[in-house]
Design a protein around this motif. Sequence first.
Motif, PDB file in Angstrom:
ATOM      1  N   ARG A 304       6.693 -15.137   1.679  1.00 35.77           N
ATOM      2  CA  ARG A 304       6.866 -14.452   2.955  1.00 35.77           C
ATOM      3  C   ARG A 304       8.223 -13.756   3.042  1.00 35.77           C
ATOM      4  NH1 ARG A 304       4.629 -13.989   7.736  1.00 35.77           N
ATOM      5  NH2 ARG A 304       6.009 -13.356   9.419  1.00 35.77           N
ATOM      6  N   GLU A 305       9.261 -14.466   2.644  1.00 33.66           N
ATOM      7  CA  GLU A 305      10.597 -13.890   2.724  1.00 33.66           C
ATOM      8  C   GLU A 305      10.768 -12.788   1.680  1.00 33.66           C
ATOM      9  OE1 GLU A 305      13.509 -16.923   3.029  1.00 33.66           O
ATOM     10  OE2 GLU A 305      15.135 -15.520   3.497  1.00 33.66           O
ATOM     11  N   ALA A 306      10.249 -13.011   0.488  1.00 36.27           N
ATOM     12  CA  ALA A 306      10.400 -12.022  -0.580  1.00 36.27           C
ATOM     13  C   ALA A 306       9.717 -10.700  -0.218  1.00 36.27           C
ATOM     14  CB  ALA A 306       9.835 -12.573  -1.892  1.00 36.27           C
ATOM     15  N   TYR A 307       8.478 -10.774   0.232  1.00 35.51           N
ATOM     16  CA  TYR A 307       7.741  -9.548   0.575  1.00 35.51           C
ATOM     17  C   TYR A 307       8.277  -8.880   1.841  1.00 35.51           C
ATOM     18  CZ  TYR A 307       4.289  -9.911  -3.140  1.00 35.51           C
ATOM     19  OH  TYR A 307       3.693  -9.925  -4.380  1.00 35.51           O
ATOM     20  N   ALA A 308       8.954  -9.658   2.681  1.00 34.79           N
ATOM     21  CA  ALA A 308       9.522  -9.077   3.898  1.00 34.79           C
ATOM     22  C   ALA A 308      10.851  -8.388   3.630  1.00 34.79           C
ATOM     23  CB  ALA A 308       9.711 -10.171   4.951  1.00 34.79           C
ATOM     24  N   THR A 309      11.382  -8.559   2.408  1.00 38.69           N
ATOM     25  CA  THR A 309      12.722  -8.061   2.103  1.00 38.69           C
ATOM     26  C   THR A 309      12.714  -7.024   0.987  1.00 38.69           C
ATOM     27  OG1 THR A 309      13.489 -10.301   2.599  1.00 38.69           O
ATOM     28  CG2 THR A 309      15.080  -8.811   1.574  1.00 38.69           C
ATOM     29  N   LEU A 310      11.910  -7.274  -0.037  1.00 39.87           N
ATOM     30  CA  LEU A 310      11.937  -6.438  -1.251  1.00 39.87           C
ATOM     31  C   LEU A 310      10.598  -5.715  -1.419  1.00 39.87           C
ATOM     32  CD1 LEU A 310      13.544  -9.227  -3.465  1.00 39.87           C
ATOM     33  CD2 LEU A 310      14.725  -7.219  -2.497  1.00 39.87           C
ATOM     34  N   ASN A 311      10.586  -4.712  -2.293  1.00 44.14           N
ATOM     35  CA  ASN A 311       9.336  -3.944  -2.447  1.00 44.14           C
ATOM     36  C   ASN A 311       8.276  -4.695  -3.259  1.00 44.14           C
ATOM     37  OD1 ASN A 311       9.310  -3.052  -5.355  1.00 44.14           O
ATOM     38  ND2 ASN A 311      11.238  -2.067  -4.785  1.00 44.14           N
ATOM     39  N   MET A 312       8.669  -5.696  -4.026  1.00 41.22           N
ATOM     40  CA  MET A 312       7.761  -6.564  -4.789  1.00 41.22           C
ATOM     41  C   MET A 312       6.728  -5.773  -5.620  1.00 41.22           C
ATOM     42  SD  MET A 312       9.241  -9.366  -4.258  1.00 41.22           S
ATOM     43  CE  MET A 312       8.261 -10.783  -4.781  1.00 41.22           C
ATOM     44  N   GLY A 313       7.166  -4.612  -6.132  1.00 35.88           N
ATOM     45  CA  GLY A 313       6.295  -3.863  -7.036  1.00 35.88           C
ATOM     46  C   GLY A 313       5.625  -2.658  -6.415  1.00 35.88           C
ATOM     47  N   ALA A 314       5.758  -2.517  -5.094  1.00 39.43           N
ATOM     48  CA  ALA A 314       5.141  -1.381  -4.397  1.00 39.43           C
ATOM     49  C   ALA A 314       6.242  -0.514  -3.798  1.00 39.43           C
ATOM     50  CB  ALA A 314       4.199  -1.875  -3.302  1.00 39.43           C
ATOM     51  N   GLY A 315       6.533   0.617  -4.434  1.00 36.98           N
ATOM     52  CA  GLY A 315       7.657   1.429  -3.994  1.00 36.98           C
ATOM     53  C   GLY A 315       7.304   2.467  -2.953  1.00 36.98           C
ATOM     54  N   PHE A 316       6.035   2.785  -2.849  1.00 31.05           N
ATOM     55  CA  PHE A 316       5.614   3.855  -1.936  1.00 31.05           C
ATOM     56  C   PHE A 316       4.168   3.597  -1.550  1.00 31.05           C
ATOM     57  CE2 PHE A 316       4.794   8.257  -0.554  1.00 31.05           C
ATOM     58  CZ  PHE A 316       6.019   8.643  -0.033  1.00 31.05           C
ATOM     59  N   ALA A 317       3.840   3.858  -0.298  1.00 31.44           N
ATOM     60  CA  ALA A 317       2.471   3.638   0.187  1.00 31.44           C
ATOM     61  C   ALA A 317       1.870   4.944   0.681  1.00 31.44           C
ATOM     62  CB  ALA A 317       2.472   2.612   1.317  1.00 31.44           C
ATOM     63  N   LEU A 318       0.669   5.221   0.234  1.00 31.67           N
ATOM     64  CA  LEU A 318      -0.069   6.406   0.682  1.00 31.67           C
ATOM     65  C   LEU A 318      -1.303   5.946   1.437  1.00 31.67           C
ATOM     66  CD1 LEU A 318       0.131   8.273  -2.727  1.00 31.67           C
ATOM     67  CD2 LEU A 318       1.146   9.115  -0.590  1.00 31.67           C
ATOM     68  N   PHE A 319      -1.506   6.524   2.618  1.00 30.21           N
ATOM     69  CA  PHE A 319      -2.699   6.227   3.410  1.00 30.21           C
ATOM     70  C   PHE A 319      -3.591   7.459   3.325  1.00 30.21           C
ATOM     71  CE2 PHE A 319      -0.998   2.387   5.410  1.00 30.21           C
ATOM     72  CZ  PHE A 319       0.356   2.551   5.182  1.00 30.21           C
ATOM     73  N   VAL A 320      -4.740   7.298   2.670  1.00 33.68           N
ATOM     74  CA  VAL A 320      -5.621   8.448   2.413  1.00 33.68           C
ATOM     75  C   VAL A 320      -7.056   8.099   2.830  1.00 33.68           C
ATOM     76  CG1 VAL A 320      -4.197   9.291   0.480  1.00 33.68           C
ATOM     77  CG2 VAL A 320      -6.080   7.672   0.041  1.00 33.68           C
ATOM     78  N   PRO A 321      -7.900   9.123   3.020  1.00 32.01           N
ATOM     79  CA  PRO A 321      -9.302   8.833   3.326  1.00 32.01           C
ATOM     80  C   PRO A 321      -9.901   7.947   2.228  1.00 32.01           C
ATOM     81  CG  PRO A 321      -8.844  11.184   3.591  1.00 32.01           C
ATOM     82  CD  PRO A 321      -7.627  10.569   2.973  1.00 32.01           C
TER      83      PRO A 321
END
Lengths: 369, 369
Positions: A304-321
């Motif tokens: 919980r703390e790690a994902y709330a602080t660091l990107n944990m492997g996901a640097g960018f998020a795209l929301f697409v159809p």
Amino acid sequence: MSTQPLTYDQAGVNYDVIDPLKIAAQQAAASTAGQLARHGFSEVAASRGESAYVVDVGPFYLASIVECLGSKSLVADAMAELTGRCFYEAVAQDTIAMAVNDLITVGATPLVVQAYWAAGGSDWFLNADRALALTRGWKAACERCGVSWGGGETPALAGIVETGRIDLAAGCTGIVSPRERLSLGENLQAGDAIVLLASSGIHANGLSLARKLSERLPQGYLTPVNDEGLSFGAALLAPTVLYSPVTEALAQAGVPVHYSVNVTGHGWRKLLRHPGDFTYRVHTVPPVPDVLSFMAREAGHDAREAYATLNMGAGFALFVPADQAERTVTVAQACGIEAWVCGAVEAGTKQLIVEPLDLVWSADDLHVR
Amino acid sequence: MSTQPLTYDQAGVNYDVIDPLKIAAQQAAASTAGQLARHGFSEVAASRGESAYVVDVGPFYLASIVECLGSKSLVADAMAELTGRCFYEAVAQDTIAMAVNDLITVGATPLVVQAYWAAGGSDWFLNADRALALTRGWKAACERCGVSWGGGETPALAGIVETGRIDLAAGCTGIVSPRERLSLGENLQAGDAIVLLASSGIHANGLSLARKLSERLPQGYLTPVNDEGLSFGAALLAPTVLYSPVTEALAQAGVPVHYSVNVTGHGWRKLLRHPGDFTYRVHTVPPVPDVLSFMAREAGHDAREAYATLNMGAGFALFVPADQAERTVTVAQACGIEAWVCGAVEAGTKQLIVEPLDLVWSADDLHVR
């Protein structure tokens, strides 16, 4: 100064945790928007508080930004002392990434980068290897992003910047063209897919934590983070991925991006950035770079703390159809960047549900503006 | 890195006095220009090395810049200690002036300013009076220039920026519209008049000299510079004049500006900035602000040295058709800025002749790129 709330969208803002200057500055900045009318233009109000500022200049939109590297150069300096290696080619890319990866979230094509290299004295530039590495990395990152390096400032600021240090920042200007590429969230809808793009490591957020952690490690920055013996310091200095090749390739492929998020500070909580009420349900979690799992372990952070602080492997998020999700992955991979269809946007309470980790964040967990 | 000369106009450049990094960076930057072709655009090559970088985006030109305040904030800090007065409203205006006054030299209308306020720690922002003065001055300067304050960065950079200090810079983006306003020197011609606009004092160049000088003065920054008892420190902190109201008013009045120069470092030698071969004959010299005549006297500078280093009352130079010179003065005065028709451009050897002072500078005296 007025203490009235900001006039623009305040979703997600908790004033208790933002310092008074920032509020005053945001209010003052917002109050200047009307100046553009003197030239026949207007701001895109929804871009205030977003990652880049957008002005409607008629045939297209103008987007601009100035971003700071932060303290990552201190890690490069420490590693140079420990190993003799120079990492300024990498931090040059990091600095440009801070600006470019933010600018593209509004749908802009970055066109010009300006360098801001403020050294603690002219001596800084006398280390030719380091200065040329910075130059080389800056040029290569501009080429990767298809931007022209327009110029910049290289002041020697003895008495302001510390001796032997450099304050690195980048200005970036771009345009949103055609105008339909403007992406400030109005198109996000239930049913959209969440595609996550791979990070290369810590990028340029979380470095204060990393620097503190290095002080606790018996071998400091030389502590190996994996079985191959990669040192903590070298792993931290993997340059930030530049994502504009992906957003440009998507535009050329005709894939509409409904919204996007640069995952920087606040880690995965950034996925809650959109001001609307949606549930983000993640069913797949990207592999975690060694340096980030190492940090979480050594810092004693749970998931919980790690994902709330660091990107944990996901640097960018795209929301697409949803029907464009696989194609988005293919386009990203063709740019040399790994990507995964990781989840979907649903109608409902504003929250982020990461099913594989059994974690939930609510709207109250994000305060980024 | 290649050691080949730069490909763009090198008039006036003496590589012996420019450090190797700057040359390498300029070469690398110039080599990225072709990237714009990926988006169907191109740079305006003549803007490389000029005060702002210009890209042709079709319906108009895009101009952008990032500029640093330099060390003037150290004078504000010293004066706050000595007098308890806060001068950050003034240095905010100085910082914006550094960017805006450069951007307008290419004929651009400034539209957006981004703030870059990098402090030596979050403590800097806890001095609310100072932080709010900075905010207030920034807002007022944006309003004076008709720009929208788009946002910015307020990083706390402990370990990079010195404790208690702040590194102030501004990014500025504008457009050149209509395209005919582009002013990179191609229109300058013999017979044009030289109109000089009044400065308010030292502006933000020459502060290193001023700071050194203060150490030699018995009363330091509190030494009076005139009979009214204005202190050296307070006089230095008169905010830089913002000149964009004048260039915008000239455009609206239909006065064509053939070339313009922001008189910053290198003092009046900057009047030789245009790459062509012209003689600049000055017959009238503006009144010298008290703080600058004081500095020249106390530093033991003769007129030649003083005018070669400081603006000596002329903060900005406009080169306009001779029959528009008086109108230019009238337009500037209507903006609240004193102006004088001070001389003329002549065909002939590249030199600056200041007749009232019996001084001549040749092309070799200027190395600014």
